[in-house]
Write a protein that holds these residues in place. Sequence first.
Motif, PDB file in Angstrom:
ATOM      1  N   PHE A  21      11.625  -3.842  -0.249  1.00 39.20           N
ATOM      2  CA  PHE A  21      10.662  -4.667  -0.979  1.00 39.20           C
ATOM      3  C   PHE A  21       9.240  -4.180  -0.737  1.00 39.20           C
ATOM      4  O   PHE A  21       8.448  -4.055  -1.677  1.00 39.20           O
ATOM      5  N   LEU A  22       8.913  -3.896   0.504  1.00 40.39           N
ATOM      6  CA  LEU A  22       7.567  -3.422   0.822  1.00 40.39           C
ATOM      7  C   LEU A  22       7.266  -2.083   0.173  1.00 40.39           C
ATOM      8  O   LEU A  22       6.168  -1.863  -0.352  1.00 40.39           O
ATOM      9  N   VAL A  23       8.235  -1.173   0.180  1.00 37.46           N
ATOM     10  CA  VAL A  23       8.033   0.129  -0.466  1.00 37.46           C
ATOM     11  C   VAL A  23       7.852  -0.049  -1.967  1.00 37.46           C
ATOM     12  O   VAL A  23       6.989   0.596  -2.583  1.00 37.46           O
ATOM     13  N   THR A  24       8.638  -0.930  -2.565  1.00 41.08           N
ATOM     14  CA  THR A  24       8.502  -1.181  -4.003  1.00 41.08           C
ATOM     15  C   THR A  24       7.137  -1.766  -4.337  1.00 41.08           C
ATOM     16  O   THR A  24       6.482  -1.342  -5.299  1.00 41.08           O
ATOM     17  N   VAL A  25       6.695  -2.731  -3.554  1.00 39.80           N
ATOM     18  CA  VAL A  25       5.371  -3.330  -3.780  1.00 39.80           C
ATOM     19  C   VAL A  25       4.278  -2.289  -3.595  1.00 39.80           C
ATOM     20  O   VAL A  25       3.344  -2.196  -4.406  1.00 39.80           O
ATOM     21  N   ALA A  26       4.376  -1.474  -2.569  1.00 41.50           N
ATOM     22  CA  ALA A  26       3.370  -0.432  -2.343  1.00 41.50           C
ATOM     23  C   ALA A  26       3.362   0.559  -3.504  1.00 41.50           C
ATOM     24  O   ALA A  26       2.289   0.977  -3.969  1.00 41.50           O
ATOM     25  N   PHE A  27       4.540   0.929  -3.996  1.00 38.67           N
ATOM     26  CA  PHE A  27       4.624   1.856  -5.123  1.00 38.67           C
ATOM     27  C   PHE A  27       3.973   1.267  -6.374  1.00 38.67           C
ATOM     28  O   PHE A  27       3.191   1.932  -7.066  1.00 38.67           O
ATOM     29  N   VAL A  28       4.272   0.011  -6.661  1.00 39.23           N
ATOM     30  CA  VAL A  28       3.703  -0.640  -7.844  1.00 39.23           C
ATOM     31  C   VAL A  28       2.182  -0.746  -7.722  1.00 39.23           C
ATOM     32  O   VAL A  28       1.440  -0.455  -8.670  1.00 39.23           O
ATOM     33  N   VAL A  29       1.693  -1.138  -6.560  1.00 38.16           N
ATOM     34  CA  VAL A  29       0.242  -1.224  -6.353  1.00 38.16           C
ATOM     35  C   VAL A  29      -0.400   0.143  -6.505  1.00 38.16           C
ATOM     36  O   VAL A  29      -1.448   0.292  -7.141  1.00 38.16           O
ATOM     37  N   TRP A  30       0.228   1.158  -5.953  1.00 38.88           N
ATOM     38  CA  TRP A  30      -0.306   2.520  -6.065  1.00 38.88           C
ATOM     39  C   TRP A  30      -0.383   2.951  -7.536  1.00 38.88           C
ATOM     40  O   TRP A  30      -1.382   3.490  -7.978  1.00 38.88           O
TER      41      TRP A  30
END
Length: 108
Positions: A21-30
């Motif tokens: 979840f954290l990696v997905t959120v970081a990817f989307v924010v990036w």
Amino acid sequence: MKFIDPAKMKRLIALFGNKFFLVTVAFVVWMIFFDKNDLLSRYEYHQQVEKLKQERDFYEKETNKVTKDLDELTSNPRKLEKFAREKYLMKKDNEDVFVVVKEKGNKE
């Protein structure tokens, strides 16, 4: 004042603790804010493309108009004479030309 159910709170903490979840959120924010193709850049590119399309349409219309005028001038001597008189103020030897210019401020 409402309190959050402890079971829901534990699920929420577990969700934020999940590395996927954290990696997905970081990817989307990036991708939304920091990438070279972020949303703001894409919007600006879209606006620029629309402006260029409008310019293209304008120049196509102008080119068609000039091509039509050129065809008329090369095929019709009367049109050529009219064009020369109006655009370049040419005249015959026994004629006088008077140019009437309207003032911009006068609305008559």
